[in-house]
Design a protein around this motif. Structure first.
Motif, short mmCIF file in Angstrom:
data_model
loop_
_atom_site.label_atom_id
_atom_site.label_comp_id
_atom_site.label_asym_id
_atom_site.label_seq_id
_atom_site.Cartn_x
_atom_site.Cartn_y
_atom_site.Cartn_z
N GLU A 1 -15.49 7.39 4.98
CA GLU A 1 -14.49 6.60 3.41
C GLU A 1 -13.36 7.45 2.90
O GLU A 1 -13.42 8.55 3.26
CB GLU A 1 -15.29 6.35 2.29
CG GLU A 1 -15.94 6.95 2.01
CD GLU A 1 -16.80 5.73 0.76
OE1 GLU A 1 -16.71 6.21 -0.81
OE2 GLU A 1 -17.40 4.76 0.68
N LEU B 1 -5.56 3.79 6.66
CA LEU B 1 -6.00 3.00 7.35
C LEU B 1 -5.69 2.62 8.74
O LEU B 1 -6.60 2.46 9.80
CB LEU B 1 -4.57 2.19 6.56
CG LEU B 1 -5.55 1.12 5.22
CD1 LEU B 1 -4.62 0.19 4.58
CD2 LEU B 1 -7.37 0.69 5.32
N THR C 1 -10.84 8.27 -0.19
CA THR C 1 -10.02 6.49 -1.79
C THR C 1 -8.53 7.66 -1.91
O THR C 1 -8.24 9.07 -1.41
CB THR C 1 -10.77 7.36 -2.96
OG1 THR C 1 -12.29 7.48 -3.31
CG2 THR C 1 -10.44 6.91 -4.36
N ALA D 1 -7.34 3.28 -4.66
CA ALA D 1 -8.05 2.31 -3.31
C ALA D 1 -8.89 3.51 -3.08
O ALA D 1 -8.56 4.47 -2.31
CB ALA D 1 -6.97 1.20 -2.87
N ARG D 2 -9.62 2.33 -1.96
CA ARG D 2 -10.35 3.38 -1.49
C ARG D 2 -11.13 2.75 0.19
O ARG D 2 -11.21 1.46 0.50
CB ARG D 2 -11.88 3.55 -1.29
CG ARG D 2 -12.59 4.64 -0.81
CD ARG D 2 -14.34 4.55 -1.46
NE ARG D 2 -14.38 5.56 -2.47
CZ ARG D 2 -14.33 5.21 -4.06
NH1 ARG D 2 -15.32 4.49 -4.27
NH2 ARG D 2 -14.20 6.08 -4.23
N ALA D 3 -10.45 3.22 1.72
CA ALA D 3 -10.22 2.74 2.88
C ALA D 3 -11.89 3.14 3.82
O ALA D 3 -12.02 3.80 2.86
CB ALA D 3 -9.23 3.56 2.70
N TYR D 4 -12.29 2.08 3.76
CA TYR D 4 -13.69 2.31 5.11
C TYR D 4 -13.45 2.34 5.93
O TYR D 4 -12.46 2.04 6.20
CB TYR D 4 -14.77 1.30 4.05
CG TYR D 4 -14.52 1.46 3.12
CD1 TYR D 4 -15.56 2.58 2.49
CD2 TYR D 4 -13.86 0.38 1.83
CE1 TYR D 4 -16.27 1.81 0.57
CE2 TYR D 4 -13.86 0.82 0.65
CZ TYR D 4 -15.49 1.11 0.08
OH TYR D 4 -15.53 0.99 -1.26
N SER E 1 1.05 -1.14 -0.21
CA SER E 1 -0.09 -0.30 -0.48
C SER E 1 1.25 1.27 -0.09
O SER E 1 1.87 1.04 0.75
CB SER E 1 -0.94 -0.43 1.29
OG SER E 1 -2.05 -0.83 1.41
N LEU F 1 -2.67 5.08 1.82
CA LEU F 1 -3.49 4.35 2.12
C LEU F 1 -3.15 4.25 3.28
O LEU F 1 -3.67 4.03 4.18
CB LEU F 1 -3.56 3.30 0.71
CG LEU F 1 -4.40 2.28 1.51
CD1 LEU F 1 -5.90 2.25 1.55
CD2 LEU F 1 -4.31 1.20 0.23
N THR G 1 -10.77 -0.58 10.17
CA THR G 1 -10.53 0.04 8.67
C THR G 1 -10.25 -1.09 7.82
O THR G 1 -9.59 -2.42 7.71
CB THR G 1 -9.26 0.77 8.78
OG1 THR G 1 -8.36 0.39 9.12
CG2 THR G 1 -9.75 2.64 8.89
N TYR G 2 -10.62 -1.04 6.56
CA TYR G 2 -10.23 -1.73 5.37
C TYR G 2 -10.07 -0.81 4.10
O TYR G 2 -10.94 0.05 4.11
CB TYR G 2 -11.19 -3.25 5.09
CG TYR G 2 -12.16 -3.16 5.07
CD1 TYR G 2 -12.58 -2.75 3.52
CD2 TYR G 2 -12.98 -3.21 6.13
CE1 TYR G 2 -14.24 -2.97 3.45
CE2 TYR G 2 -14.34 -3.26 6.09
CZ TYR G 2 -15.01 -2.94 4.79
OH TYR G 2 -16.79 -3.02 4.12
N PHE G 3 -9.52 -1.56 3.53
CA PHE G 3 -9.39 -1.53 2.09
C PHE G 3 -10.76 -1.94 0.69
O PHE G 3 -9.98 -3.50 0.66
CB PHE G 3 -8.71 -0.07 1.48
CG PHE G 3 -7.25 -1.26 1.15
CD1 PHE G 3 -7.24 -1.87 -0.52
CD2 PHE G 3 -6.40 -1.96 2.21
CE1 PHE G 3 -5.93 -3.31 -0.23
CE2 PHE G 3 -5.71 -2.74 2.08
CZ PHE G 3 -5.26 -3.21 0.66
#
Length: 280
Positions: free
Chosen positions: A241, A53, A243, A251-254, A45, A49, A200-202
């Motif tokens: 989220e 996270l 991006t 990638a997009r982190a949530y 990553s 990103l 958190t994850y992506f």
């Protein structure tokens, strides 16, 4: 399977940057080509990103916290976590790939962390916890012994209290898995989080179309089912989220929060139970 703590160095010199080295990139690419289903990417990553996270760790309560990182790879997120954690905090890293786990044990940044940060490495899948967690607590610079191994390690792991965490950072490639496995992992994460704990994850952008074009309609349908499951999960627990456009691929982190524990998420169901309005 082994569980051990990484011993911090006694010197207090500043740790080197957390960006991956050329050797890490080569190892990551090698393992991705060998086991892409479990690795899910061709490169570590990006810093953009990684920073997304670790947001729950940088915006945190004023007390020691416990963090679980799942799927650490070569350690780009792990190194950042050890730089932002404080003395008294605990970091439990779970990495199923033995080559990645071996690299983490030798990582100079992790060894140079503040000695007051407890760091434990479990070379197993997160679904295999607590069998690969230490049988007894250890000091921050001690060596943990896996339950059921070595002298005094014969205690039944099922009798141990399951550890719970303030923050979980997941690097697992959900869209490589079957929907049932993703449901199981999401349920497990909520059970491992303390009430109000954050996850958190992506996911990579544009993967649904790419999966259909490269793997056929069946894999495309599986991929879409996982994405729908994740979107429902995010609609119930999501806080926001971010991006990372400069990641490869973007990638997009949530960021999500577990408001009340496992009763809010029905194990094995297609989606979380509806969360009351105003609890987001």
């Amino acid at each position: 399977m082994t569980t051990e703590q990484l011993r911090p160095r006694s010197d207090s010199s500043s740790p080197p940057p957390s960006s991956p080295s050329g050797g890490d990139r080569l190892l990551f690419l090698t393992e991705a080509l060998r086991t892409f289903h479990d690795t899910g990417a061709l490169a570590p990553s990006s810093a953009e990103l990684v920073n997304a996270l670790v947001v729950p760790v940088t915006s945190r309560p004023n007390r020691p916290i416990s963090v679980l990182e799942v799927g650490a790879g070569t350690g780009v997120v792990t190194r950042r976590l050890t730089q932002v954690l404080r003395p008294g905090d605990r970091l439990h890293v779970v990495e199923a790939n033995q080559r990645f786990a071996d690299r983490l044990r030798e990582d100079p940044v992790l060894a140079a962390r503040h000695p007051g940060i407890a760091l434990r490495l479990s070379a197993c899948r997160v679904e295999e916890l607590p069998q690969c967690r230490p049988a007894t607590p250890t000091a921050p610079d001690g060596i943990g012994r896996a339950a059921g191994t070595g002298p005094g390690g014969g205690a039944d792991a099922t009798n141990a209290t399951d550890e719970r965490y303030d923050v979980i950072v997941s690097g697992l490639p959900f869209t490589n898995f079957e929907p049932a496995q993703v449901r199981h992992l999401l349920d497990l994460y909520l059970r491992l989080l303390l009430p109000g704990g954050e996850l958190t994850y992506f996911g990579y952008l544009g993967t649904t179309t790419a999966r259909t074009l490269t793997s056929g309609p069946r894999q495309g349908a599986r991929h879409r089912a996982v994405v729908r499951l994740l979107r429902r999960f995010e609609a119930t627990y999501g806080l926001g989220e971010r991006t990372a456009w400069h990641n490869l691929p973007p990638a997009r982190a949530y960021l999500l929060r577990a408001p009340g524990g496992r009763e809010d998420w029905r194990p094995g169901s297609d989606c979380p139970a509806a969360k009351p309005a105003g609890n987001r």
